[in-house]
Structure formats: C-alpha cells, structure tokens
Enzyme design. Structure first.
Site, PDB file in Angstrom:
ATOM      1  N   HIS A  38       0.812  -1.209   0.000  1.00 16.73           N
ATOM      2  CA  HIS A  38       0.000   0.000   0.000  1.00 16.73           C
ATOM      3  C   HIS A  38       0.848   1.264   0.000  1.00 16.73           C
ATOM      4  O   HIS A  38       1.962   1.274   0.530  1.00 16.73           O
ATOM      5  CB  HIS A  38      -0.907   0.034   1.240  1.00 16.73           C
ATOM      6  CG  HIS A  38      -2.201  -0.685   1.051  1.00 16.73           C
ATOM      7  ND1 HIS A  38      -3.418  -0.121   1.311  1.00 16.73           N
ATOM      8  CD2 HIS A  38      -2.468  -1.939   0.602  1.00 16.73           C
ATOM      9  CE1 HIS A  38      -4.381  -0.978   1.042  1.00 16.73           C
ATOM     10  NE2 HIS A  38      -3.822  -2.096   0.611  1.00 16.73           N
ATOM     11  N   GLU A 107      -6.336  -0.737  -6.162  1.00 16.98           N
ATOM     12  CA  GLU A 107      -7.335   0.161  -5.579  1.00 16.98           C
ATOM     13  C   GLU A 107      -6.921   1.604  -5.841  1.00 16.98           C
ATOM     14  O   GLU A 107      -5.737   1.933  -5.846  1.00 16.98           O
ATOM     15  CB  GLU A 107      -7.466  -0.052  -4.065  1.00 16.98           C
ATOM     16  CG  GLU A 107      -7.757  -1.467  -3.650  1.00 16.98           C
ATOM     17  CD  GLU A 107      -6.509  -2.185  -3.175  1.00 16.98           C
ATOM     18  OE1 GLU A 107      -5.484  -1.528  -2.886  1.00 16.98           O
ATOM     19  OE2 GLU A 107      -6.549  -3.414  -3.094  1.00 16.98           O
TER      20      GLU A 107
END
Length: 321
Positions: A38, A107
C-alpha cells in the site's frame, strides 16, 4: 489440512516492526506469510504505509523457512510490469525460492498517487492480463520487446533470474477476474469465503491449484477491547469491495464508514480470545474450497500477544481443520 498464514499488514506497522512480526510468525509455526503493498493506510488510525518490497527483502534475510508473498501488488499503474518482474525475480533469489507474486487490478487508494486517472474496471482487467503476459515473458529469460494496448517494453531483460520463477497469483472478486485467474495464474487469491469464486476459477483452468484467502481477526483477552480496536482500524472492511476499490484516501474511507457500528464489525471479524470463534471463521474458507488462509491480526502494537496465543492455542486448534 488448511495451511494457516500470517499477514504483514503494512498499513498498521512500520518496516522494522513488520520484519520482527514475520520472524515471530515463523517462530510460532505459521505455514506462510503474505504482505500488503500500500501507499496509504485505509484509515488514519492505522498510521503506516512503508514500501512493501523493502520490507520483503529484509524479511527474506531475517527468516529461513516461512514463505513470503505479496497480497497483492498492482502491476499496472504505480508499478510498470517490467519493474514488478525484476522485483519478484530478485525476491525469489533472496528468499531462496520462498516467494510468490500475488497480483491484482489495484485500488484507487494506492494507484492514484501517480496521476493519469482511474481506468474503468474492464480496462483494469485488460491491463492486468497484459501485465501478466509481460512478467511471464521476462521470467522466461532473454530480451523482451512488447508493444501492446496499454504497455510498451523496449529490450528488457532480467539479468538475475531464479531457476524457478515465483508462482503468480491473481486476486479475484467476480466472474471476469476468476476467468482471468483460471487461465493465467498459478494460484487464486480472495478476501471472501465465497464458493462461487473457487468454482469459477476451477471452470477456467484453476482446478487443483492453490486457493488463498485472508481473514481479519482481533485477538485480545478482553473482547470489548478487541471490538473497539477492530472498529477503530478495520471498519472499512465491512464495505462492498467495488466501493472500497474506488475511494481515494483515508478521509474518504472515514466518511464512508462513519455510520458503521462496533457491533457491525464484530459480526464479520472474530474478536476476543474464544478460539472456537476463530476456528469457525477459518472453517468457512475451508468449506468454500480454500487451501490456505492468511490471518490479519488487527492492531500494529498487538502482534506479539497474538503470536504467543497462536502458537499455544490457535494454531493447534486450526490444525484439526
């Protein structure tokens, strides 16, 4: 028997702590480990987002047995697939064959940082398929030239290649991604215990291949404390995945989850120290056809008590599945 894994959750701990955690997971007897990749945490309360690939390199040197895996890396926007192939080959060498490359379409939370807009879901799937083609070509050795709909590669070659390339996993959430994973992946990855995902993967060529799931848990001797921590840091997980994939940052997730109650989170996340509740949650994956389940202990500062409890209590109980 279902293999039980440990998650290095980069959104909730710094790089040195993550390596210490996976060393502890190896010592506790976990069968494998996975690592999120991330640029942002889901919520500000999680508080971290170190570079996963540096963490993985350090983990490869600090451990000797436990397999390592990205869960998952997006090889289409923030990273070019040629660079992902180089990173994965290097990790396979550093870990002496213990690395698996988990891939997904990404994402918005993490991929928006490089600009360029957010492609529609069908386009993201096309990009992922092309990226896997490039990565496999580079794993095969020699020079690669590629001029496709989404990527260009000019005379690329991996100069340090392992004897066996890392297996490639693809994350799935629906029909199109299952078809892609069945055709192109060595294993399938999911975050929900849905039998229909496994069945669709099998229909498109995935039969007999590993199926890896992930389950968030929150161990604490006091159940109410565990529920409060799960709500503070993991309430985003109760939202539908198509929405979660599109939100751009922690502030958006905070807004989207402002009406989620602690009891809502407790319904989907085993909380406390009732080992039977944890076993039943893992059982739902086993009954759906998953062969591996990676556990996420919520709370970066609460890993060692979980690892100690897992070694003595949880893992022996889960071995019975």
């Amino acid at each position: 028997m279902v293999h039980i894994g440990y998650t290095m959750m980069t959104e909730q701990a710094g790089p040195r702590a993550l390596v210490e955690h996976v060393v502890g997971a190896e010592r506790a007897g976990f069968d494998f480990s996975v690592t999120s990749d991330h640029y942002f945490p889901w919520l500000e309360s999680q508080g971290h987002a170190p570079y996963a690939w540096s963490v993985l390199g350090a983990a490869a040197q600090a451990t000797s047995r436990i397999p390592l895996m990205t869960y998952v890396t997006c090889p289409t926007t923030r990273y070019h697939p040629a660079v992902v192939a180089q990173k994965a080959a290097t990790m396979q060498l550093l870990s002496q064959g213990r690395f698996r490359l988990g891939l997904g379409s990404g994402e918005n939370l993490n991929e928006h940082v490089v600009g360029g807009g957010r492609p529609a879901a069908p386009v993201r799937q096309e990009m992922l398929e092309e990226a896997v083609e490039i990565i496999r070509a580079l794993f095969a050795g020699g020079y690669v030239n590629h001029h496709g709909a989404h990527f260009d590669v000019e005379s690329a070659k991996l100069w340090d290649l392992p004897d066996e390339p890392p297996p490639i996993g693809i994350a799935v959430s629906g029909k199109r991604s299952c078809e892609l994973a069945g055709r192109l992946a060595d294993l399938v990855i999911a975050i929900e215990p849905k039998r229909e995902l496994v069945d669709a993967f099998d229909r498109h060529g995935g039969a007999g291949k590993p199926r890896v799931g992930q389950l968030a848990v929150c161990y604490d001797p006091d159940r109410e404390t565990a529920i409060a921590r799960a709500h503070e840091q993991f309430r985003w997980s109760v939202g539908p995945w198509p929405v979660n994939a599109e939100l751009p940052g922690p502030a958006a997730f905070a807004g989207a989850t402002r009406f989620v109650r602690p009891e809502d989170v407790a319904r989907s996340v085993p909380c406390g120290d009732d080992v039977d509740a944890f076993v039943e949650a893992v059982r739902s994956y086993a009954e759906a056809g998953f062969t591996e389940v990676a556990l996420v202990q919520i709370g970066g500062d609460h890993q060692q008590p979980f690892l100690d409890w897992s070694e003595k209590t949880l893992l022996p109980a889960l071995r019975q599945l």
